[in-house]
Enzyme design. Structure first.
Site, mmCIF file in Angstrom:
data_model
loop_
_atom_site.group_PDB
_atom_site.id
_atom_site.type_symbol
_atom_site.label_atom_id
_atom_site.label_comp_id
_atom_site.label_asym_id
_atom_site.label_seq_id
_atom_site.Cartn_x
_atom_site.Cartn_y
_atom_site.Cartn_z
ATOM 1 N N LYS A 36 -22.120 -2.779 -7.894
ATOM 2 C CA LYS A 36 -23.302 -2.033 -8.305
ATOM 3 C C LYS A 36 -24.236 -1.924 -7.106
ATOM 4 O O LYS A 36 -24.494 -2.911 -6.416
ATOM 5 C CB LYS A 36 -24.018 -2.746 -9.451
ATOM 6 C CG LYS A 36 -23.220 -2.804 -10.746
ATOM 7 C CD LYS A 36 -23.986 -3.573 -11.808
ATOM 8 C CE LYS A 36 -23.165 -3.764 -13.080
ATOM 9 N NZ LYS A 36 -22.939 -2.507 -13.796
ATOM 10 N N ARG B 272 -14.850 -5.137 -21.190
ATOM 11 C CA ARG B 272 -13.753 -4.829 -22.125
ATOM 12 C C ARG B 272 -12.506 -5.662 -21.816
ATOM 13 O O ARG B 272 -11.710 -5.924 -22.711
ATOM 14 C CB ARG B 272 -13.453 -3.325 -22.061
ATOM 15 C CG ARG B 272 -12.915 -2.837 -20.750
ATOM 16 C CD ARG B 272 -13.007 -1.325 -20.601
ATOM 17 N NE ARG B 272 -14.392 -0.876 -20.518
ATOM 18 C CZ ARG B 272 -14.753 0.402 -20.439
ATOM 19 N NH1 ARG B 272 -13.832 1.359 -20.470
ATOM 20 N NH2 ARG B 272 -16.019 0.738 -20.354
#
Length: 490
Positions: A272, A347
């Site tokens: 990020k 996930r």
């Protein structure tokens, strides 16, 4: 702070502040209110006229009563149209009253509000939640706490009857929400996978639950390659948390709540960048925080439902051991996953947690996660996304969320979109095209639940508030602890 019900009439109540609710354009002082106004030397009438109080939503007025009065201050709050009164509007009104009473340095507060939908118990629960959560202040990391001065010590709910059980339930739920808030708000150098595991241990010890913490080696034996792939770059050891509440006697049903537990998400090698909100990635364990908050509330309330609270807790970091874009991981159900984005890590951890949960042979599984920015784009910061193919479970969760005042919107499980997740060299990729990103994330998770009733909640927006709103203060909200508890209790 003690909150209790009382049958003391408004005209006889004594204390620091008395809050009175009025419907829009219905602020006439009749009956006992006229008697109260006379007792207070015309203070109510004068306040209504001078403040031009009309009873509309958000309308309020406060004044001090003359010396020697049995009530030191009066607070008027608007409720809007009588036919629009809801349980959640009472929750929000109670939050506003609590903040005003605190600002007025009141130690004792009386609240006179009507019941919504003629349901005094549910109304009392909502009012109590509004008060408790609005007054919560987190000063753990400040050298000089800002929350100084008089504290609200006692609140009495007037005119709702015998609703103490509802107040007690709200107190338990409020404690769970506050735990979730403080877990999510804690910085990543304080809140680690080990801290989450210790919190689970504290809950287990306090409420007689059983706790299983799987270490890395045990996760390896279970084939949790997806979870461990995310964890492999961090110096913090991963912790797979399985906390179980079992009621006395035969449980009415068995459910599992699975919360995403990324205590910090750097994005991995798909790092990020500055300006992407990386400094807020401490809240990427919002699902785990809410799961443990719900566990605390369930421990207090002791329903006749068996509940498994599960979180695969880790950090997503970078190092020489980091997961590469292009790596293939094998989850514990044998499914292979080509990792085309290391920043879609939540996930992967949930995949193995869902497989684990289904092996427990529960009746239903609900997972919750700060999973996608796409859900925030679709639904904004106030509404969570709900995915399931089970209409009955969807209805249960919607009812629970409406009672809680926490908003969810059911999203489509568009199976066609899974085409974008297919990999030429593995069973699937971990991300699909940008379009429909929250849907493809849900479809990915669906691959790890074979036949158990299952729902996925994306809470990326509502888990954090940038400013005060209703019973939420700026910061972590504890969303959706109230929904989860209501669902278990139903």
């Amino acid at each position: 702070m003690e909150i209790r019900a009382t049958d003391t009439p408004r005209v006889d109540w004594t204390g620091d502040a008395l809050a009175l609710g009025f419907f829009e354009d219905a602020v006439e002082l009749t009956g006992d209110l006229a008697q109260l106004d006379q007792k207070l030397s015309g203070t109510l009438k004068e306040l209504i006229e001078e403040s031009e109080f009309k009873g509309s939503v958000g309308n309020s007025a406060v004044t001090r009563v003359g010396a020697g009065s049995s009530v030191r201050k009066v607070i008027l709050v608007g409720l809007g149209k009588s036919d629009a009164l809801t349980v959640d509007s009472l929750r929000r009104t109670a939050a506003a009253i609590a903040r005003m009473a605190k600002q007025q340095k009141s130690k004792t507060l009386g609240i006179s509000l009507p019941a919504a939908n003629n349901d005094a118990a549910l109304s009392a629960q909502a009012i109590t939640e509004g008060i408790t959560l609005a007054l919560h202040v987190d000063n753990r990391f400040k050298s000089e706490p800002e929350d100084k001065g008089a504290k609200l010590e006692q609140v009495e709910l007037l005119g709702l009857g015998d609703v103490q059980d509802a107040i007690n339930q709200a107190n338990a739920i409020g404690e769970g929400v506050i735990l979730a808030r403080e877990l999510v708000a804690a910085p990543p150098n304080s809140l680690t996978p080990m801290t989450l595991a210790q919190t689970a241990q504290d809950i287990a010890s306090a409420y007689g639950m059983t706790l299983e913490i799987l270490e890395r080696e045990e996760c390896e034996k279970l084939g949790m390659g997806a979870f461990l792939g995310v964890a492999q770059a961090s110096e913090m050891p991963p912790k797979f948390i399985h906390l179980t509440y079992k009621p006395e006697g035969t449980p009415r049903r068995k459910v599992a709540i699975v919360g995403k537990g990324l205590t910090f998400d750097s994005g991995g090698l798909n790092l990020k960048v500055s300006g992407s909100g990386i400094e807020n990635m401490k809240m990427d364990m919002g699902g785990a925080g809410a799961t443990l908050g719900a566990a605390k509330a369930i421990g207090e309330l002791k329903p006749d439902v068996e509940v498994h609270f599960i979180s695969a807790a880790t950090e997503n970091m970078i190092s020489g051991h980091a997961l590469h874009p292009g790596d293939i991981l094998t989850a514990s159900n044998g499914k292979t996953i080509e990792v085309n984005n290391t920043d879609a890590e939540g996930r992967l951890t949930l995949a193995d947690a869902l497989v684990f949960a289904e092996k427990l042979e529960v009746d239903a599984i609900v997972d919750l996660a700060t999973l996608t920015g796409a859900c925030v784009v679709a639904l904004g910061n106030d509404i969570g996304g709900l995915w399931t193919t089970d209409d009955t479970l969807a209805a249960q969760l919607k009812t629970a969320s409406e009672k809680a005042g926490e908003k969810f919107w059911q999203m489509p499980m568009e199976e066609k979109y899974f085409e974008g997740m297919k990999s030429p060299i593995a069973d699937m990729k971990n991300t699909g095209p940008r379009a429909g990103g929250s849907i493809t994330a849900a479809l990915f998770l669906k691959q790890f639940v074979k036949q158990t009733s299952w729902a996925h909640l994306d809470i990326a927006g509502p888990v954090w508030a940038d400013k005060e709103d209703g019973c939420n203060n700026a910061g972590a909200t504890g969303f959706p602890v109230r929904t989860l508890v209501n669902w278990v209790l139903a």
